[in-house]
Design a protein around this motif. Sequence first.
Motif, PDB file in Angstrom:
ATOM      1  N   SER A  66       0.820  -1.197   0.000  1.00  0.00           N
ATOM      2  CA  SER A  66       0.000   0.000   0.000  1.00  0.00           C
ATOM      3  C   SER A  66       0.855   1.249   0.000  1.00  0.00           C
ATOM      4  O   SER A  66       0.584   2.208  -0.713  1.00  0.00           O
ATOM      5  CB  SER A  66      -0.928   0.012   1.221  1.00  0.00           C
ATOM      6  N   ALA A  67       1.914   1.251   0.791  1.00  0.00           N
ATOM      7  CA  ALA A  67       2.761   2.430   0.866  1.00  0.00           C
ATOM      8  C   ALA A  67       3.504   2.633  -0.433  1.00  0.00           C
ATOM      9  O   ALA A  67       3.674   3.752  -0.910  1.00  0.00           O
ATOM     10  CB  ALA A  67       3.744   2.281   2.030  1.00  0.00           C
ATOM     11  N   THR A  68       3.989   1.534  -1.019  1.00  0.00           N
ATOM     12  CA  THR A  68       4.647   1.653  -2.315  1.00  0.00           C
ATOM     13  C   THR A  68       3.705   2.251  -3.333  1.00  0.00           C
ATOM     14  O   THR A  68       4.055   3.132  -4.112  1.00  0.00           O
ATOM     15  CB  THR A  68       5.110   0.259  -2.795  1.00  0.00           C
ATOM     16  N   HIS A  69       2.486   1.777  -3.306  1.00  0.00           N
ATOM     17  CA  HIS A  69       1.482   2.277  -4.249  1.00  0.00           C
ATOM     18  C   HIS A  69       1.203   3.756  -4.010  1.00  0.00           C
ATOM     19  O   HIS A  69       1.085   4.535  -4.948  1.00  0.00           O
ATOM     20  CB  HIS A  69       0.195   1.480  -4.103  1.00  0.00           C
ATOM     21  N   ASN A 123      -5.821  10.843   6.507  1.00  0.00           N
ATOM     22  CA  ASN A 123      -6.185   9.420   6.555  1.00  0.00           C
ATOM     23  C   ASN A 123      -5.061   8.543   6.020  1.00  0.00           C
ATOM     24  O   ASN A 123      -4.765   7.476   6.574  1.00  0.00           O
ATOM     25  CB  ASN A 123      -7.461   9.179   5.750  1.00  0.00           C
ATOM     26  N   LEU A 124      -4.405   8.974   4.930  1.00  0.00           N
ATOM     27  CA  LEU A 124      -3.290   8.202   4.376  1.00  0.00           C
ATOM     28  C   LEU A 124      -2.141   8.114   5.379  1.00  0.00           C
ATOM     29  O   LEU A 124      -1.501   7.064   5.513  1.00  0.00           O
ATOM     30  CB  LEU A 124      -2.810   8.841   3.068  1.00  0.00           C
ATOM     31  N   ARG A 125      -1.864   9.209   6.081  1.00  0.00           N
ATOM     32  CA  ARG A 125      -0.796   9.191   7.086  1.00  0.00           C
ATOM     33  C   ARG A 125      -1.133   8.230   8.225  1.00  0.00           C
ATOM     34  O   ARG A 125      -0.278   7.470   8.698  1.00  0.00           O
ATOM     35  CB  ARG A 125      -0.562  10.601   7.630  1.00  0.00           C
ATOM     36  N   LYS A 126      -2.378   8.257   8.678  1.00  0.00           N
ATOM     37  CA  LYS A 126      -2.786   7.362   9.770  1.00  0.00           C
ATOM     38  C   LYS A 126      -2.651   5.899   9.354  1.00  0.00           C
ATOM     39  O   LYS A 126      -2.216   5.051  10.148  1.00  0.00           O
ATOM     40  CB  LYS A 126      -4.225   7.667  10.175  1.00  0.00           C
ATOM     41  N   ILE A 127      -3.034   5.601   8.117  1.00  0.00           N
ATOM     42  CA  ILE A 127      -2.941   4.215   7.630  1.00  0.00           C
ATOM     43  C   ILE A 127      -1.489   3.782   7.551  1.00  0.00           C
ATOM     44  O   ILE A 127      -1.120   2.661   7.942  1.00  0.00           O
ATOM     45  CB  ILE A 127      -3.646   4.090   6.265  1.00  0.00           C
ATOM     46  N   ALA A 128      -0.627   4.681   7.037  1.00  0.00           N
ATOM     47  CA  ALA A 128       0.794   4.357   6.935  1.00  0.00           C
ATOM     48  C   ALA A 128       1.399   4.134   8.318  1.00  0.00           C
ATOM     49  O   ALA A 128       2.204   3.225   8.518  1.00  0.00           O
ATOM     50  CB  ALA A 128       1.533   5.479   6.201  1.00  0.00           C
ATOM     51  N   GLU A 129       1.002   4.950   9.286  1.00  0.00           N
ATOM     52  CA  GLU A 129       1.525   4.795  10.643  1.00  0.00           C
ATOM     53  C   GLU A 129       1.065   3.483  11.260  1.00  0.00           C
ATOM     54  O   GLU A 129       1.816   2.811  11.973  1.00  0.00           O
ATOM     55  CB  GLU A 129       1.076   5.971  11.500  1.00  0.00           C
TER      56      GLU A 129
END
Length: 486
Positions: A4-7, A471-477
């Motif tokens: 997901s992060a790569t994407h 939201n993207l930052r929270k998911i990555a964390e």
Amino acid sequence: MTRSATHAGDGAVLSLWTKLAHGFGAAAYGAKNNGFDYFLLFFYANVIGLDPRLAGLSILIALLFDAFSDPLVGYVSDNWRSKWGRRHPFMYAAVIPVTFTYFLLWIPPDWSDGALFIYITLLAIAIRTFITFFETPSSALTAELTLDYDERTKLQAFRTYFGWTVGNLLTVIGFGILFVPTLEFADGRFNPDAYITYGILGSVVIFISILGSALGTHSRIPHLQSPPPKRTLSVGRIFREMFETLSEPSFGALFAATLFAAVANGVSASLAFTRLSFFWEFSAGQIFIWTLFVFISAILGAVIAPMAARRLGKKRAVIWLGIVAFSIAPAPILFRLLGLMPENGDPILFPLILTINTIDLGLIIALQAVSYAMIADLVEQSQVKTGRRSEGVFYAAVTFTRKATQGLGVLAGGFILAYAAFPENPRPGAVPEDALFRLGVGYVPVIYVLYAAMLIALCFYRIDRETHEDNLRKIAETKGDATPAE
């Protein structure tokens, strides 16, 4: 680093080929809708001779099946595990069944009304279910191909463009080439052989668009979101998770807005040719030109959508596009009722109405593209709360709303005609003035109220660019990845 992060980092900006391939998939849905919306009821009721009430009932029954199949297909594709990812197995599986059943729809057997009713009902259920196997996973790819806020709008702009363009192309071919007068049929719309050709053409378009879109996005499978871990699923758990997903407040706002917009579109579409032929008394040639200009509107919408969303943000873009477009849409009829428009037959009337409609439809198409792109941003909002990505469930729910409420729009259009006391078998220039006046009086406020309700509902949508990036930052964390999402 997770997939997901790569994407999120590497896959934010997509190639033009990927955008075209993903967008071209909407041509299948556009072709199917073109047949169901414009030709199916007329064909079975007036050419084949089936009781129109039975033909309408068959479509209603198919809608009831959609209420169950659409969210289930979305949920299953969200949780599917395969070497081809979550979406592509369903897309490939739909190619042959959709193509074959759609073709069968236009070559009905010479059976009794009862048997023919069963035939069209089963085919309508099959077609709508099989198209869901493609359309829902394909639409869900919008949220998977990129996590970028603006890139998602561009993706959806391509889908909206191809859906409108291909659907309108089949209408133009139908009225301009297939359903033309012959020695045997003075009115080409009653020629059964023309519908066989139309069915073949529509089936070929569906086959090419589904297969082309699936193959064209196949290389992106390794970059898509990873499937969820294996777990035991039960009927109760499936419905509990779907309810939890769809309880997101911003989804409720978008769901209501889509509902009101779909009913308004159904009203407008059901009365379109009535307005053109009798209210404005445009000729067949002028109506054909009218359909050609829809291609220009589709281009305008595809260009305006990403520009407006990037400058204003998606929510504000939809609201401002809606205020302008929905103020313009019924305005010519309102001005006619007030005695402020040129009389029918005036040389300036057709180019004036044509120009207004072309611009207005372009704004509405742009609005649709941005509003459908807003669905993608619900995915991360829900993922933060539930820990699950549910692209399929969100897109399936909104797709079903569009399908179901368009029927309500057609029903409302019928009530407007009844209120206007519109004559049976009307002829242009021979419809009583009071009937035309009541048609306008019934149409204008209904459209304004429905569109106003849509815009009010959108005010409760809470996801903007900053919310999405947070939201993207929270998911990555949560995944333990320190790489910031773009």
